[in-house]
Design a protein around this motif. Structure first.
Motif, PDB file in Angstrom:
ATOM      1  N   LYS A  57      44.190  52.171  67.777  1.00 33.84           N
ATOM      2  CA  LYS A  57      43.614  50.989  67.127  1.00 33.84           C
ATOM      3  C   LYS A  57      44.635  50.330  66.220  1.00 33.84           C
ATOM      4  O   LYS A  57      44.743  49.094  66.182  1.00 33.84           O
ATOM      5  CB  LYS A  57      42.374  51.387  66.312  1.00 33.84           C
ATOM      6  CG  LYS A  57      41.109  51.332  67.147  1.00 33.84           C
ATOM      7  CD  LYS A  57      39.880  51.381  66.273  1.00 33.84           C
ATOM      8  CE  LYS A  57      38.636  51.214  67.148  1.00 33.84           C
ATOM      9  NZ  LYS A  57      37.407  51.469  66.410  1.00 33.84           N
ATOM     10  N   LYS A  59      44.497  46.055  77.259  1.00 31.61           N
ATOM     11  CA  LYS A  59      44.458  44.592  77.097  1.00 31.61           C
ATOM     12  C   LYS A  59      43.029  44.085  76.948  1.00 31.61           C
ATOM     13  O   LYS A  59      42.757  43.189  76.157  1.00 31.61           O
ATOM     14  CB  LYS A  59      45.173  43.897  78.249  1.00 31.61           C
ATOM     15  CG  LYS A  59      44.536  44.092  79.613  1.00 31.61           C
ATOM     16  CD  LYS A  59      45.280  43.312  80.669  1.00 31.61           C
ATOM     17  CE  LYS A  59      44.742  43.600  82.069  1.00 31.61           C
ATOM     18  NZ  LYS A  59      44.756  45.039  82.437  1.00 31.61           N
ATOM     19  N   GLU A  60      42.092  44.692  77.693  1.00 28.20           N
ATOM     20  CA  GLU A  60      40.691  44.291  77.555  1.00 28.20           C
ATOM     21  C   GLU A  60      40.166  44.674  76.165  1.00 28.20           C
ATOM     22  O   GLU A  60      39.483  43.884  75.518  1.00 28.20           O
ATOM     23  CB  GLU A  60      39.819  44.927  78.641  1.00 28.20           C
ATOM     24  CG  GLU A  60      39.802  44.171  79.967  1.00 28.20           C
ATOM     25  CD  GLU A  60      40.964  44.550  80.879  1.00 28.20           C
ATOM     26  OE1 GLU A  60      41.636  45.573  80.573  1.00 28.20           O
ATOM     27  OE2 GLU A  60      41.212  43.836  81.868  1.00 28.20           O
ATOM     28  N   ASN A  61      40.513  45.882  75.724  1.00 32.26           N
ATOM     29  CA  ASN A  61      40.112  46.302  74.375  1.00 32.26           C
ATOM     30  C   ASN A  61      40.671  45.353  73.327  1.00 32.26           C
ATOM     31  O   ASN A  61      40.006  44.997  72.360  1.00 32.26           O
ATOM     32  CB  ASN A  61      40.613  47.726  74.081  1.00 32.26           C
ATOM     33  CG  ASN A  61      39.906  48.745  74.961  1.00 32.26           C
ATOM     34  OD1 ASN A  61      38.809  48.476  75.458  1.00 32.26           O
ATOM     35  ND2 ASN A  61      40.543  49.887  75.171  1.00 32.26           N
ATOM     36  N   VAL A  73      41.470  42.152  73.716  1.00 34.42           N
ATOM     37  CA  VAL A  73      40.824  40.839  73.763  1.00 34.42           C
ATOM     38  C   VAL A  73      39.393  40.920  73.214  1.00 34.42           C
ATOM     39  O   VAL A  73      38.943  40.042  72.487  1.00 34.42           O
ATOM     40  CB  VAL A  73      40.816  40.285  75.214  1.00 34.42           C
ATOM     41  CG1 VAL A  73      39.940  39.051  75.322  1.00 34.42           C
ATOM     42  CG2 VAL A  73      42.237  39.961  75.645  1.00 34.42           C
ATOM     43  N   ARG A  74      38.692  42.031  73.542  1.00 36.80           N
ATOM     44  CA  ARG A  74      37.298  42.145  73.121  1.00 36.80           C
ATOM     45  C   ARG A  74      37.161  42.568  71.673  1.00 36.80           C
ATOM     46  O   ARG A  74      36.236  42.170  70.980  1.00 36.80           O
ATOM     47  CB  ARG A  74      36.562  43.144  74.018  1.00 36.80           C
ATOM     48  CG  ARG A  74      35.907  42.447  75.192  1.00 36.80           C
ATOM     49  CD  ARG A  74      34.984  43.393  75.934  1.00 36.80           C
ATOM     50  NE  ARG A  74      35.468  43.607  77.289  1.00 36.80           N
ATOM     51  CZ  ARG A  74      35.839  44.773  77.787  1.00 36.80           C
ATOM     52  NH1 ARG A  74      35.781  45.861  77.035  1.00 36.80           N
ATOM     53  NH2 ARG A  74      36.263  44.870  79.017  1.00 36.80           N
ATOM     54  N   GLY A  75      38.085  43.396  71.209  1.00 37.90           N
ATOM     55  CA  GLY A  75      37.980  43.937  69.857  1.00 37.90           C
ATOM     56  C   GLY A  75      38.352  42.907  68.808  1.00 37.90           C
ATOM     57  O   GLY A  75      38.656  41.758  69.121  1.00 37.90           O
ATOM     58  N   ASP A  76      38.311  43.330  67.585  1.00 38.95           N
ATOM     59  CA  ASP A  76      38.537  42.402  66.483  1.00 38.95           C
ATOM     60  C   ASP A  76      40.001  42.483  66.037  1.00 38.95           C
ATOM     61  O   ASP A  76      40.286  42.720  64.874  1.00 38.95           O
ATOM     62  CB  ASP A  76      37.589  42.780  65.331  1.00 38.95           C
ATOM     63  CG  ASP A  76      37.501  41.652  64.320  1.00 38.95           C
ATOM     64  OD1 ASP A  76      37.880  40.522  64.676  1.00 38.95           O
ATOM     65  OD2 ASP A  76      37.076  41.918  63.190  1.00 38.95           O
ATOM     66  N   ARG A 103      42.159  33.713  69.321  1.00 39.37           N
ATOM     67  CA  ARG A 103      41.183  34.242  70.261  1.00 39.37           C
ATOM     68  C   ARG A 103      40.580  33.095  71.099  1.00 39.37           C
ATOM     69  O   ARG A 103      40.372  33.223  72.294  1.00 39.37           O
ATOM     70  CB  ARG A 103      40.078  34.970  69.509  1.00 39.37           C
ATOM     71  CG  ARG A 103      39.079  35.634  70.458  1.00 39.37           C
ATOM     72  CD  ARG A 103      37.759  35.777  69.790  1.00 39.37           C
ATOM     73  NE  ARG A 103      37.856  36.728  68.683  1.00 39.37           N
ATOM     74  CZ  ARG A 103      37.599  38.030  68.802  1.00 39.37           C
ATOM     75  NH1 ARG A 103      37.241  38.498  69.965  1.00 39.37           N
ATOM     76  NH2 ARG A 103      37.691  38.833  67.777  1.00 39.37           N
ATOM     77  N   ASP A 104      40.333  31.945  70.434  1.00 40.88           N
ATOM     78  CA  ASP A 104      39.785  30.786  71.145  1.00 40.88           C
ATOM     79  C   ASP A 104      40.714  30.297  72.248  1.00 40.88           C
ATOM     80  O   ASP A 104      40.299  29.575  73.140  1.00 40.88           O
ATOM     81  CB  ASP A 104      39.552  29.627  70.166  1.00 40.88           C
ATOM     82  CG  ASP A 104      38.303  29.855  69.346  1.00 40.88           C
ATOM     83  OD1 ASP A 104      37.530  30.776  69.718  1.00 40.88           O
ATOM     84  OD2 ASP A 104      38.097  29.147  68.355  1.00 40.88           O
ATOM     85  N   THR A 135      42.786  37.519  81.216  1.00 43.37           N
ATOM     86  CA  THR A 135      43.638  38.698  81.271  1.00 43.37           C
ATOM     87  C   THR A 135      44.096  38.904  82.714  1.00 43.37           C
ATOM     88  O   THR A 135      43.398  38.517  83.645  1.00 43.37           O
ATOM     89  CB  THR A 135      42.893  39.964  80.805  1.00 43.37           C
ATOM     90  OG1 THR A 135      41.728  40.125  81.615  1.00 43.37           O
ATOM     91  CG2 THR A 135      42.478  39.859  79.351  1.00 43.37           C
TER      92      THR A 135
END
Ligand SMILES: [Zn+2]
Length: 417
Positions: free
Chosen positions: A193, A225-227, A229-232, A239-240, A245
């Motif tokens: 993280k 990469k998904e984590n 993009v999805r995580g904070d 992010r916008d 991906t």
């Protein structure tokens, strides 16, 4: 000038250039004139230069070529008489006897300032400098991230600049059994993280300062990469801009190169996203009943007259040119509406075909009316922006089918009078 205004100008100039680039001199003679005049060019000086060129043309060995050059230069000289000052970005004139057998004249206002004066007489028109101006210079962020590394690059046109590589130490997933394994696992998760957080901070540091960054594509070989993009982990402003991906086999600089090759499809969708957003803005104002929209031909035109239009959305399907095809031999006449994007082919077809009445090969397009271009000129006077919306998105179809292809987002509500 705003991005959106130039998107319309680019669109229209591209159409004109495509048409101009297919023109050839009627007998293959070097008689087509391309004249580039930057702002500040002295009209009397250019006039004098063209008069001199015309004098020289009289001595050209081939009489036909000489005549064609003289015809082109005379036509330009006539038009220049009406020019007092040049537009801010200068002016380009293409003129000469084309395969239509007639003198054709195309004035083009460049989208960016011309940097140099140029006079060329050739068998074709020279559009290269105008093309260069149109070349897309949009910038995209590329980022490849996995469990322990991250790499960043900037993409501008086809040119990629590698920015930075980041490496954190996150131990592998294998460990001893029992309690210590769980402890290590927890520790590993925390480190992973931390790594994604650092990757996000670095993205902010590198990408936030780039003005008009159009979008970001995130690649990588693993779920990291998904984590990410999805995580904070990433600044909301960035992010916008994440467009998607992409799976890559590599990380680091090699991964970036792979990402660049694989993301062309995603990057092409940028314009679609813009178009969707524009129509959505209109629909949302309409839904909230703010009075900040107009639709229907009459309403939109009224809003234009009142200088109330902020953005005009026009369906590409409405971009139709009204043409009049005539035969000078027998006065045959036919009117036809042609989609702007098909105009070049239409014109070539007309040049090739014979008059259906008398069979003469002199059929030509006598008059054209370009509704969208007229709207463009009118909005330039009122400061409204124009956006051409394709029907390649769901929103674009709604604009065309449900709203007749023409709507406006307003600066202020127009009260019923
Ligand atoms: Zn005829």
């Amino acid at each position: 000038m705003s991005q959106t205004a130039s998107s319309f100008e680019n669109y229209k100039i591209k159409q004109s250039l495509e048409r101009i680039e297919r023109k050839r001199s009627h007998t293959g003679a070097t008689s087509l004139v391309s004249l580039y005049m930057p702002h500040g060019t002295s009209i009397p000086d250019v006039t004098q230069q063209l008069v001199n060129e015309r004098g020289t043309a009289a001595n050209i060995k081939s009489k036909a070529t000489g005549k064609a050059v003289i015809a082109a230069l005379s036509s330009i000289l006539n038009r220049l008489k009406q020019v007092r000052t040049l537009p801010d970005n200068g002016l380009v004139i293409f003129c000469g006897i084309t395969q239509t057998g007639k003198v054709e004249y195309f004035p083009i206002r460049p989208v960016q300032p011309l940097t140099r004066k140029m006079y060329v007489c050739d068998t074709r028109f020279h559009t290269e400098h105008l093309r260069d101006q149109l070349e897309v210079k949009e910038q995209f962020g590329l980022m490849v991230v996995d469990r322990e590394s991250a790499a960043y690059a900037l993409l501008r046109g086809n040119h990629m600049t590698f920015l930075r590589k980041l490496h954190s130490f996150v131990p592998g997933k294998h460990g001893k059994g029992g309690q210590s394994q769980r402890r290590i696992q927890r520790g590993t998760e925390i480190l992973a993280k931390d790594h994604l957080r650092r990757a996000g901070e670095t993205a902010s540091e590198l990408f936030l300062e780039i003005p008009d960054l159009k979008g970001i594509v995130v690649g990588g070989p693993s779920l990291a990469k998904e984590n990410f993009v999805r995580g904070d982990f990433i600044d909301f402003r960035l992010r916008d801009k994440i467009m998607g991906t992409v799976d890559t086999g590599y990380t680091g600089e090699q991964g970036i190169r792979e990402l660049m090759e694989k993301s062309t499809e995603i990057l092409k969708d940028v314009r679609y996203l813009e178009e969707k957003k524009l129509v959505q803005t209109f629909l949302s104002e309409l839904g909230k009943d703010t009075g900040l929209v107009a639709y229907g031909h009459k309403e939109v035109m009224k809003a234009m007259e009142l200088v109330a239009v902020k953005t005009l959305l026009i369906s590409e399907e409405l971009d139709v040119i009204q043409t009049k095809v005539v035969c000078p031999q027998c006065n045959y006449e036919k009117q036809e509406a042609v989609k702007a994007r098909n105009f070049v082919e239409f014109e070539e077809e007309i040049i090739k075909s014979n008059c259906p009445e008398c069979g003469s090969s002199k059929l030509s397009i006598d008059d054209t009316q370009d509704f969208v271009e007229e709207l463009g000129n009118r909005s330039a006077e009122t400061g409204a922006l124009i956006e051409i919306i394709s029907i390649d998105t769901e929103e674009g179809v709604i604009l065309f089918k449900s709203f007749g292809g023409l709507v406006a987002i307003l600066r202020y509500p127009i009260r019923e009078m």
